[in-house]
Design a protein around this motif. Sequence first.
Motif, PDB file in Angstrom:
ATOM      1  N   ASP A  56       0.873  -1.176   0.000  1.00 40.70           N
ATOM      2  CA  ASP A  56       0.000   0.000   0.000  1.00 40.70           C
ATOM      3  C   ASP A  56       0.910   1.225   0.000  1.00 40.70           C
ATOM      4  OD1 ASP A  56      -2.056   1.807   0.175  1.00 40.70           O
ATOM      5  OD2 ASP A  56      -2.558   1.347   2.251  1.00 40.70           O
ATOM      6  N   GLY A  57       1.181   1.748  -1.209  1.00 42.15           N
ATOM      7  CA  GLY A  57       2.116   2.876  -1.326  1.00 42.15           C
ATOM      8  C   GLY A  57       3.519   2.400  -1.023  1.00 42.15           C
ATOM      9  N   ARG A  58       4.065   2.853   0.102  1.00 36.39           N
ATOM     10  CA  ARG A  58       5.401   2.429   0.511  1.00 36.39           C
ATOM     11  C   ARG A  58       5.368   1.418   1.656  1.00 36.39           C
ATOM     12  NH1 ARG A  58       8.724   7.732   1.354  1.00 36.39           N
ATOM     13  NH2 ARG A  58       9.858   6.225   2.570  1.00 36.39           N
ATOM     14  N   ARG A  59       4.182   1.109   2.169  1.00 31.92           N
ATOM     15  CA  ARG A  59       4.053   0.143   3.264  1.00 31.92           C
ATOM     16  C   ARG A  59       3.815  -1.258   2.714  1.00 31.92           C
ATOM     17  NH1 ARG A  59       1.079   0.952   8.738  1.00 31.92           N
ATOM     18  NH2 ARG A  59       3.117   1.829   9.012  1.00 31.92           N
ATOM     19  N   LEU A  60       4.587  -2.208   3.202  1.00 31.97           N
ATOM     20  CA  LEU A  60       4.470  -3.607   2.818  1.00 31.97           C
ATOM     21  C   LEU A  60       4.058  -4.407   4.049  1.00 31.97           C
ATOM     22  CD1 LEU A  60       4.915  -6.073   0.964  1.00 31.97           C
ATOM     23  CD2 LEU A  60       7.335  -5.943   1.541  1.00 31.97           C
ATOM     24  N   THR A  61       2.945  -5.128   3.945  1.00 32.57           N
ATOM     25  CA  THR A  61       2.484  -6.000   5.016  1.00 32.57           C
ATOM     26  C   THR A  61       2.629  -7.430   4.532  1.00 32.57           C
ATOM     27  OG1 THR A  61       0.896  -4.328   5.729  1.00 32.57           O
ATOM     28  CG2 THR A  61       0.550  -6.565   6.534  1.00 32.57           C
ATOM     29  N   LEU A  62       3.243  -8.275   5.358  1.00 33.61           N
ATOM     30  CA  LEU A  62       3.516  -9.663   4.999  1.00 33.61           C
ATOM     31  C   LEU A  62       2.821 -10.606   5.968  1.00 33.61           C
ATOM     32  CD1 LEU A  62       7.274  -8.937   4.541  1.00 33.61           C
ATOM     33  CD2 LEU A  62       5.791  -9.674   2.686  1.00 33.61           C
ATOM     34  N   TYR A  63       2.237 -11.675   5.422  1.00 35.44           N
ATOM     35  CA  TYR A  63       1.575 -12.701   6.219  1.00 35.44           C
ATOM     36  C   TYR A  63       2.284 -14.019   5.938  1.00 35.44           C
ATOM     37  CZ  TYR A  63      -1.984  -9.073   6.201  1.00 35.44           C
ATOM     38  OH  TYR A  63      -2.649  -7.881   6.329  1.00 35.44           O
TER      39      TYR A  63
END
Length: 180
Positions: A56-63
């Motif tokens: 999301d833009g510059r934010r990376l969320t990892l699962y």
Amino acid sequence: MHHFRTLAAALALLLGLAMPAARAHEGHDDGPAAPAGAAPRFAAVSDRFELVGVIDGRRLTLYLDHASDNSPVQDARLELDLGGQAVAVARVGEGLYQAELAQPLADGETPVTANVVAGADSERLAADIDWHAPAAAPGKEGWTRTTMLAAGAGLAGVALVLWAWLRSRRSAAARMGGAA
């Protein structure tokens, strides 16, 4: 009763003309569209692990989950390479990680490589993110403020014309002593 059918036909015609055309643009088909604002994502799967990343833009969320039962991987260490650049990843929960990208994702395919170490298990996962920023359309589809104002003004004009016409018919009928 005839004037009500005339009014209904005029309103239907006006609304039909005011509706913007929904059509596919060049290079697109009429199939289901991705939700507006859909974030680019990737999934990398092995026999042991499944890693899903959402940008999301510059934010990376990892699962990070176990592939066998989809449960979060406990106490794992995750190293990530995005397009040839190492990305610092912080664990924020069981199976949940976040990272801040130096810059937003570039258009095109970006390779992703992740090294996962969880207890005695380790795995190298690979995937690609195929991201293309939405193109700016020359005009907006749908009801814009201008379209709504024009449709409202048109409806008001039709209503005014019909009101004047009905009033003149009633006046003429009253002068002749009959009903309209």
